[in-house]
Design an enzyme around this catalytic site. Sequence first.
Site, PDB file in Angstrom:
ATOM      1  N   SER A 135     133.435  70.230  63.929  1.00 46.91           N
ATOM      2  CA  SER A 135     132.869  70.524  62.605  1.00 46.91           C
ATOM      3  C   SER A 135     133.730  69.993  61.458  1.00 46.91           C
ATOM      4  O   SER A 135     133.230  69.792  60.357  1.00 46.91           O
ATOM      5  CB  SER A 135     132.673  72.030  62.438  1.00 46.91           C
ATOM      6  OG  SER A 135     133.926  72.672  62.353  1.00 46.91           O
ATOM      7  N   ARG A 136     135.028  69.778  61.697  1.00 49.95           N
ATOM      8  CA  ARG A 136     135.885  69.300  60.590  1.00 49.95           C
ATOM      9  C   ARG A 136     135.428  67.946  60.046  1.00 49.95           C
ATOM     10  O   ARG A 136     135.504  67.724  58.830  1.00 49.95           O
ATOM     11  CB  ARG A 136     137.359  69.309  61.023  1.00 49.95           C
ATOM     12  CG  ARG A 136     137.916  70.728  61.020  1.00 49.95           C
ATOM     13  CD  ARG A 136     139.294  70.883  61.585  1.00 49.95           C
ATOM     14  NE  ARG A 136     139.695  72.300  61.561  1.00 49.95           N
ATOM     15  CZ  ARG A 136     140.514  72.871  62.435  1.00 49.95           C
ATOM     16  NH1 ARG A 136     141.068  72.160  63.400  1.00 49.95           N
ATOM     17  NH2 ARG A 136     140.809  74.146  62.331  1.00 49.95           N
TER      18      ARG A 136
ATOM     19  N   TYR B  39     138.992  75.240  53.493  1.00 56.19           N
ATOM     20  CA  TYR B  39     138.330  75.895  54.649  1.00 56.19           C
ATOM     21  C   TYR B  39     138.267  75.011  55.896  1.00 56.19           C
ATOM     22  O   TYR B  39     138.621  73.848  55.854  1.00 56.19           O
ATOM     23  CB  TYR B  39     136.993  76.511  54.264  1.00 56.19           C
ATOM     24  CG  TYR B  39     135.827  75.633  53.865  1.00 56.19           C
ATOM     25  CD1 TYR B  39     135.876  74.260  53.850  1.00 56.19           C
ATOM     26  CD2 TYR B  39     134.627  76.246  53.494  1.00 56.19           C
ATOM     27  CE1 TYR B  39     134.771  73.515  53.488  1.00 56.19           C
ATOM     28  CE2 TYR B  39     133.520  75.507  53.132  1.00 56.19           C
ATOM     29  CZ  TYR B  39     133.607  74.141  53.131  1.00 56.19           C
ATOM     30  OH  TYR B  39     132.520  73.413  52.773  1.00 56.19           O
ATOM     31  N   GLU B  40     137.859  75.662  56.972  1.00 57.11           N
ATOM     32  CA  GLU B  40     137.884  75.054  58.321  1.00 57.11           C
ATOM     33  C   GLU B  40     139.258  74.472  58.657  1.00 57.11           C
ATOM     34  O   GLU B  40     139.373  73.411  59.264  1.00 57.11           O
ATOM     35  CB  GLU B  40     136.753  74.042  58.494  1.00 57.11           C
ATOM     36  CG  GLU B  40     135.400  74.754  58.543  1.00 57.11           C
ATOM     37  CD  GLU B  40     134.250  73.886  58.959  1.00 57.11           C
ATOM     38  OE1 GLU B  40     134.431  73.062  59.870  1.00 57.11           O
ATOM     39  OE2 GLU B  40     133.156  74.056  58.396  1.00 57.11           O
ATOM     40  N   GLY B  41     140.270  75.206  58.250  1.00 59.43           N
ATOM     41  CA  GLY B  41     141.650  74.789  58.467  1.00 59.43           C
ATOM     42  C   GLY B  41     142.210  74.223  57.184  1.00 59.43           C
ATOM     43  O   GLY B  41     141.746  73.174  56.717  1.00 59.43           O
TER      44      GLY B  41
END
Length: 385
Positions: free
Chosen positions: A241-242, A362-364
């Site tokens: 997803s990243r 977000y997402e890391g």
Amino acid sequence: MDYLFDDFQKELIKQANRIGREKVKPLAAEYDREGTFPKKLIKVFAEAGFYTIYIPEEYGGIGRGILDLVLVTEEISRFCGGISLAVAATALGTFPIIIGGNEEQKKKYLPELAAGESIAAFGLTEPAAGSDAGKIQTRAVKKGDKYILNGTKVFITNGGNARINTIIASTDPERGTRGATAFIVEEGMPGFRYGKMEDKMGIRASSTAELIFEDCEVPVANRIGEEGQGFMVAMKTLDKSRPGVAAQALGIAQGAFDLACEYAKTREQFGQSIIKFQAIQFMLADMATQIEASRAMLYATSRMIDNGIDDVAKESSMCKIMASDTAMQVTTDAVQIFGGYGYMRDYPVEKMMRDAKITQIYEGTNQILRMVIARQLIKDITRHT
Ligand code: COS
């Protein structure tokens, strides 16, 4: 980069661009101002087949891949980085089922997601477990044919609007990351409710909610994989997803760049359009260079994933860092080129700058992702020496 795409992808880009221009752009400012979730656009995206892209054919999708998904996300994000999340974050919430779900779960949930009848959300983050995702405290205890979930997830994109929520909870806290388990929680399951809806700086057309589980009953049949596999499912999900976040960032950057060029051509100062000044030309040249570098890295990473390369934590982190830092820089420079007008809400570039910021978080966070990259570099170095 048109020559790098097959005919399907060329058409997909045109279609997503047209929808972005005709349907998303006219609503972007209002939805940003009001914090409106784009329900009516989900119908448009569904009709265009955007939700079918990453879902295998046997479950109602078209079995294409990450590259096609990022192309769509990029095009929509040129017009609104918030609205694009109705597609991109649904993919995030769906990946755990594709990655770890069994045949029954795929048959039950994927067709409605492919049709865009439901959207999905992914629930990992908690108040005390952000970057340190292994520290989740939401508990899942097995009782007969159900798990009882207790805990709170925060900052969940699509939260409050997603019928299908993939949730990571701990079935064995003593085992840390090896005690995490993934579940599919449907809206309306007993004991599941929404808490606070966040009021955000940017991506305001996307909902961000707290998900609260109070003795929430989830059938054992809704466990994804085995107990203890949840962290691995979450990490593999984020690897896929990243690039979507990178695509969102790239689209925002491209949108801001296009507006900055247009403005620089038409805005006159000292008797000429400001694009004639080298100060502006160098800014535009740097912006374009960063955008193209981000795009090249994003498409290369997406192709790696689509070619079945599983070990992409490093590359997907790299493309997310590269594109999100680019988006922040390019949108900031776009505001600068617009000058005083750029700072005003009447012009769209300040929104793009606000929307860009989340892509670094977000997402890391980009700091955590540097850690992921470094860990892989160390492994690579050890392997080669
Ligand atoms: N694919 C498959 N498995 C993975 C993996 C990946 N990309 N990354 C880690 N794992 C596995 C590890 O192999 C390890 O397995 P074993 O227990 O069998 O050895 C396990 O997961 C734990 O990994 P690790 O030891 O690296 O965990 P840490 O707690 O040290 O750190 C990080 C993990 C920091 C990478 C993780 O917590 C993370 O990604 N944090 C950011 C979370 C995030 O993105 N949040 C955003 C909200 S979600 S939208």
